[in-house]
Motif scaffolding. Structure first.
Motif, PDB file in Angstrom:
ATOM      1  N   GLU A 138       2.849   9.303 -14.100  1.00  0.00           N
ATOM      2  CA  GLU A 138       2.149  10.283 -13.033  1.00  0.00           C
ATOM      3  C   GLU A 138       2.681   9.657 -11.740  1.00  0.00           C
ATOM      4  OE1 GLU A 138      -1.860  11.199 -13.195  1.00  0.00           O
ATOM      5  OE2 GLU A 138      -1.423  12.001 -15.437  1.00  0.00           O
ATOM      6  N   SER A 139       2.860   8.549 -11.671  1.00  0.00           N
ATOM      7  CA  SER A 139       3.010   7.785 -10.424  1.00  0.00           C
ATOM      8  C   SER A 139       4.378   7.480 -10.321  1.00  0.00           C
ATOM      9  CB  SER A 139       2.075   6.630 -10.091  1.00  0.00           C
ATOM     10  OG  SER A 139       2.569   5.950  -9.215  1.00  0.00           O
ATOM     11  N   ASP A 140       5.231   7.813  -9.276  1.00  0.00           N
ATOM     12  CA  ASP A 140       6.525   7.394  -9.115  1.00  0.00           C
ATOM     13  C   ASP A 140       6.670   6.933  -7.564  1.00  0.00           C
ATOM     14  OD1 ASP A 140       6.830   9.744  -8.013  1.00  0.00           O
ATOM     15  OD2 ASP A 140       7.819  10.598  -9.714  1.00  0.00           O
ATOM     16  N   HIS A 141       6.408   5.786  -7.194  1.00  0.00           N
ATOM     17  CA  HIS A 141       6.232   5.361  -6.092  1.00  0.00           C
ATOM     18  C   HIS A 141       7.178   4.146  -5.742  1.00  0.00           C
ATOM     19  CE1 HIS A 141       2.695   7.664  -5.297  1.00  0.00           C
ATOM     20  NE2 HIS A 141       1.854   6.862  -6.064  1.00  0.00           N
ATOM     21  N   ALA A 167      -2.290   0.477  14.046  1.00  0.00           N
ATOM     22  CA  ALA A 167      -0.783   1.294  14.125  1.00  0.00           C
ATOM     23  C   ALA A 167      -1.073   2.464  14.364  1.00  0.00           C
ATOM     24  CB  ALA A 167       0.032   0.649  13.390  1.00  0.00           C
ATOM     25  N   GLY A 168      -2.071   3.200  14.273  1.00  0.00           N
ATOM     26  CA  GLY A 168      -2.435   4.709  14.115  1.00  0.00           C
ATOM     27  C   GLY A 168      -1.862   5.329  12.874  1.00  0.00           C
ATOM     28  N   GLY A 169      -1.849   4.622  12.001  1.00  0.00           N
ATOM     29  CA  GLY A 169      -1.198   5.242  10.609  1.00  0.00           C
ATOM     30  C   GLY A 169      -2.429   6.267  10.024  1.00  0.00           C
ATOM     31  N   GLU A 177       0.335  12.992   4.524  1.00  0.00           N
ATOM     32  CA  GLU A 177       1.814  13.345   4.073  1.00  0.00           C
ATOM     33  C   GLU A 177       2.375  12.316   3.364  1.00  0.00           C
ATOM     34  OE1 GLU A 177       3.761  14.572   7.558  1.00  0.00           O
ATOM     35  OE2 GLU A 177       2.418  16.070   8.056  1.00  0.00           O
ATOM     36  N   GLY A 178       3.425  12.705   2.402  1.00  0.00           N
ATOM     37  CA  GLY A 178       3.930  11.771   1.578  1.00  0.00           C
ATOM     38  C   GLY A 178       4.771  10.459   2.462  1.00  0.00           C
ATOM     39  N   ALA A 179       5.221  10.947   3.284  1.00  0.00           N
ATOM     40  CA  ALA A 179       6.218  10.084   4.337  1.00  0.00           C
ATOM     41  C   ALA A 179       5.257   9.307   5.118  1.00  0.00           C
ATOM     42  CB  ALA A 179       7.242  10.865   5.374  1.00  0.00           C
ATOM     43  N   LEU A 230       2.205   8.129   3.853  1.00  0.00           N
ATOM     44  CA  LEU A 230       1.619   7.296   3.093  1.00  0.00           C
ATOM     45  C   LEU A 230       2.535   6.224   2.250  1.00  0.00           C
ATOM     46  CD1 LEU A 230      -1.144   9.340   1.245  1.00  0.00           C
ATOM     47  CD2 LEU A 230      -1.450   7.769   2.910  1.00  0.00           C
ATOM     48  N   SER A 231       3.919   6.676   2.280  1.00  0.00           N
ATOM     49  CA  SER A 231       4.915   5.608   1.694  1.00  0.00           C
ATOM     50  C   SER A 231       4.700   4.276   1.873  1.00  0.00           C
ATOM     51  CB  SER A 231       6.100   6.447   1.714  1.00  0.00           C
ATOM     52  OG  SER A 231       7.133   5.484   1.054  1.00  0.00           O
ATOM     53  N   PRO A 232       4.953   3.987   3.517  1.00  0.00           N
ATOM     54  CA  PRO A 232       4.840   2.524   3.952  1.00  0.00           C
ATOM     55  C   PRO A 232       3.560   2.087   3.694  1.00  0.00           C
ATOM     56  CG  PRO A 232       5.543   4.294   5.637  1.00  0.00           C
ATOM     57  CD  PRO A 232       5.320   4.854   4.450  1.00  0.00           C
ATOM     58  N   LEU A 233       2.588   2.791   3.535  1.00  0.00           N
ATOM     59  CA  LEU A 233       1.119   2.177   3.318  1.00  0.00           C
ATOM     60  C   LEU A 233       1.243   1.698   2.032  1.00  0.00           C
ATOM     61  CD1 LEU A 233      -1.804   1.183   3.929  1.00  0.00           C
ATOM     62  CD2 LEU A 233      -2.336   3.674   3.430  1.00  0.00           C
ATOM     63  N   ARG A 234       1.767   2.427   0.950  1.00  0.00           N
ATOM     64  CA  ARG A 234       1.701   2.158  -0.387  1.00  0.00           C
ATOM     65  C   ARG A 234       2.343   0.968  -0.519  1.00  0.00           C
ATOM     66  NH1 ARG A 234       2.207   7.796  -1.383  1.00  0.00           N
ATOM     67  NH2 ARG A 234       0.150   8.717  -2.746  1.00  0.00           N
ATOM     68  N   GLN A 235       3.719   0.753   0.045  1.00  0.00           N
ATOM     69  CA  GLN A 235       4.538  -0.279  -0.210  1.00  0.00           C
ATOM     70  C   GLN A 235       3.969  -1.667   0.399  1.00  0.00           C
ATOM     71  OE1 GLN A 235       7.502  -0.629  -1.770  1.00  0.00           O
ATOM     72  NE2 GLN A 235       7.630  -2.497  -1.327  1.00  0.00           N
TER      73      GLN A 235
END
Length: 153
Positions: free
Chosen positions: A34-37, A108-110, A117-119, A121-126
């Motif tokens: 289900e997760s493909d990050h 940083a205003g994240g 939005e996916g774009a 959250l992606s850096p946060l997940r990483q």
């Protein structure tokens, strides 16, 4: 002074209760796939384990030196099979590392604007994954954001 504190606390307590109830009613873990990050895939015969961290993360968002919003997150870790106990054994160190990432992201205003939005959250997940791997090693293959809400005050 007490009235100002109550005005801030009542919505926060209500929000926390609602998020907590939602977490209890939600299924415990995602099924594999289900997760493909960008997580490393375990061998087909070795399904990963999912470890839901016991407490939510509360991140204050400051505006002009005052708490203007709160972001509340629930996180789970995808770990290699048989490694769940290692997560719980080092959870204080892990939570500290993850909170620092969340605070940095907030500063940083994240968590402003379209933060879900996916774009966005992606850096946060990483960053969360990297912090978890520093705290726990390569047993962590991914960090999942299972709940996220921003309460504006």
């Amino acid at each position: 002074m007490m009235k100002k504190i109550l005005i801030l606390l009542v919505p926060l307590v209500s929000l926390a209760a609602g998020v907590g109830a939602g977490s209890l009613l939600k299924p415990e873990a995602e099924t594999p796939g289900e997760s493909d990050h960008g997580a490393e895939a375990p061998a087909p015969d070795e399904a990963p384990e999912y470890v839901k961290l016991s407490n939510q993360f509360v991140v204050p968002i400051l505006r002009d030196g005052q708490v203007g919003s709160l972001v509340i997150l629930s996180l789970s870790l995808e770990v290699r099979p048989g490694q769940s106990e290692e997560v719980y054994a080092k959870e204080p160190k892990l939570r500290d590392a993850l909170l620092q990432v969340l605070f940095d992201h907030a500063n940083a205003g994240g968590f402003d604007g379209g933060f879900t939005e996916g774009a966005a959250l992606s850096p946060l997940r990483q960053a969360l994954k990297e912090a978890a791997q520093v705290a726990l090693g390569q047993i962590v293959t991914d960090v999942l954001i299972s709940d996220i809400v921003r309460q504006d005050g």
